[in-house]
Scaffold this motif. Structure first.
Motif, mmCIF file in Angstrom:
data_model
loop_
_atom_site.group_PDB
_atom_site.id
_atom_site.type_symbol
_atom_site.label_atom_id
_atom_site.label_comp_id
_atom_site.label_asym_id
_atom_site.label_seq_id
_atom_site.Cartn_x
_atom_site.Cartn_y
_atom_site.Cartn_z
ATOM 1 N N SER A 24 0.801 -1.313 -0.116
ATOM 2 C CA SER A 24 0.097 -0.117 -0.029
ATOM 3 C C SER A 24 0.976 1.282 0.343
ATOM 4 O O SER A 24 0.412 2.194 -0.718
ATOM 5 C CB SER A 24 -1.021 0.005 1.140
ATOM 6 O OG SER A 24 -1.836 1.205 1.204
ATOM 7 N N ASP A 25 1.889 1.283 0.794
ATOM 8 C CA ASP A 25 2.779 2.347 0.883
ATOM 9 C C ASP A 25 3.508 2.613 -0.406
ATOM 10 O O ASP A 25 3.446 3.723 -1.042
ATOM 11 C CB ASP A 25 3.795 2.365 2.032
ATOM 12 C CG ASP A 25 3.008 2.564 3.518
ATOM 13 O OD1 ASP A 25 1.770 3.217 3.485
ATOM 14 O OD2 ASP A 25 3.712 2.081 4.484
ATOM 15 N N TRP A 28 0.999 3.979 -3.128
ATOM 16 C CA TRP A 28 0.583 5.358 -2.746
ATOM 17 C C TRP A 28 2.060 6.357 -3.344
ATOM 18 O O TRP A 28 1.760 7.564 -3.795
ATOM 19 C CB TRP A 28 0.340 5.668 -1.660
ATOM 20 C CG TRP A 28 -1.091 5.378 -1.317
ATOM 21 C CD1 TRP A 28 -1.587 4.316 -0.265
ATOM 22 C CD2 TRP A 28 -2.338 6.006 -1.655
ATOM 23 N NE1 TRP A 28 -2.899 4.178 -0.042
ATOM 24 C CE2 TRP A 28 -3.431 5.328 -1.157
ATOM 25 C CE3 TRP A 28 -2.505 7.245 -2.627
ATOM 26 C CZ2 TRP A 28 -4.742 5.667 -1.430
ATOM 27 C CZ3 TRP A 28 -3.944 7.405 -2.785
ATOM 28 C CH2 TRP A 28 -4.979 6.529 -2.347
ATOM 29 N N PHE A 31 1.745 6.356 -6.896
ATOM 30 C CA PHE A 31 0.893 7.131 -7.456
ATOM 31 C C PHE A 31 0.921 8.767 -7.560
ATOM 32 O O PHE A 31 0.959 9.538 -8.341
ATOM 33 C CB PHE A 31 -0.464 6.783 -6.818
ATOM 34 C CG PHE A 31 -1.916 7.871 -6.921
ATOM 35 C CD1 PHE A 31 -2.319 7.773 -8.280
ATOM 36 C CD2 PHE A 31 -2.043 8.858 -5.943
ATOM 37 C CE1 PHE A 31 -3.551 8.598 -8.610
ATOM 38 C CE2 PHE A 31 -3.236 9.677 -6.423
ATOM 39 C CZ PHE A 31 -3.689 9.629 -7.595
ATOM 40 N N ASP A 32 1.528 9.061 -6.323
ATOM 41 C CA ASP A 32 1.892 10.520 -6.202
ATOM 42 C C ASP A 32 3.115 10.955 -7.132
ATOM 43 O O ASP A 32 2.827 12.113 -7.663
ATOM 44 C CB ASP A 32 2.653 10.691 -4.664
ATOM 45 C CG ASP A 32 1.503 10.474 -3.563
ATOM 46 O OD1 ASP A 32 0.251 10.505 -3.750
ATOM 47 O OD2 ASP A 32 1.953 10.686 -2.186
ATOM 48 N N LYS A 83 -7.732 10.450 -12.238
ATOM 49 C CA LYS A 83 -7.261 9.271 -11.966
ATOM 50 C C LYS A 83 -7.619 8.059 -13.036
ATOM 51 O O LYS A 83 -6.695 7.244 -13.239
ATOM 52 C CB LYS A 83 -7.780 8.808 -10.548
ATOM 53 C CG LYS A 83 -7.117 9.475 -9.605
ATOM 54 C CD LYS A 83 -7.368 9.415 -8.092
ATOM 55 C CE LYS A 83 -8.694 9.230 -7.631
ATOM 56 N NZ LYS A 83 -9.060 8.836 -6.369
#
Length: 103
Positions: A24-25, A28, A31-32, A83
């Motif tokens: 998950s981290d 993210w 994505f960032d 997105k």
């Protein structure tokens, strides 16, 4: 064998949940980085930098970023990142400000 199935399912669910949380981290962060890069490129600034990402409810399907010109010669631009389409849209945002992350 019947008693083994629930235990096996529980074990698989635990491993899968742990793997999903662990990635998950990283997901993210990826994505960032993708949003920041798309917004910097869409801004047209030679030396662009971005603010932190402002997220909205998933139903909106977009996030916002303020993009500044490191040279300070142009007003900042507001970037909306779609997105679903993975595309950035920018427009001038004169008078707006936000701490830039330096990316």
């Amino acid at each position: 064998m019947r008693h083994l199935a629930p235990a096996l399912l529980l074990a698989l669910a635990t491993v899968t949940a742990g793997a999903a949380h662990a990635s998950s981290d990283d997901a993210w962060a990826a994505f960032d980085a993708r949003v920041a890069k798309a917004c910097r490129e869409a801004s047209g600034f030679q030396r662009a930098r971005t603010s932190a990402i402002i997220g909205f409810d998933d139903r909106v399907g977009r996030v916002a970023v303020l993009v500044g010109d490191r040279a300070g010669k142009a007003p900042p631009k507001l970037c909306l990142y779609d997105k679903r389409a993975q595309k950035a849209y920018v427009d001038e945002a004169a008078g707006w400000s936000a701490p830039m992350t330096g990316r």
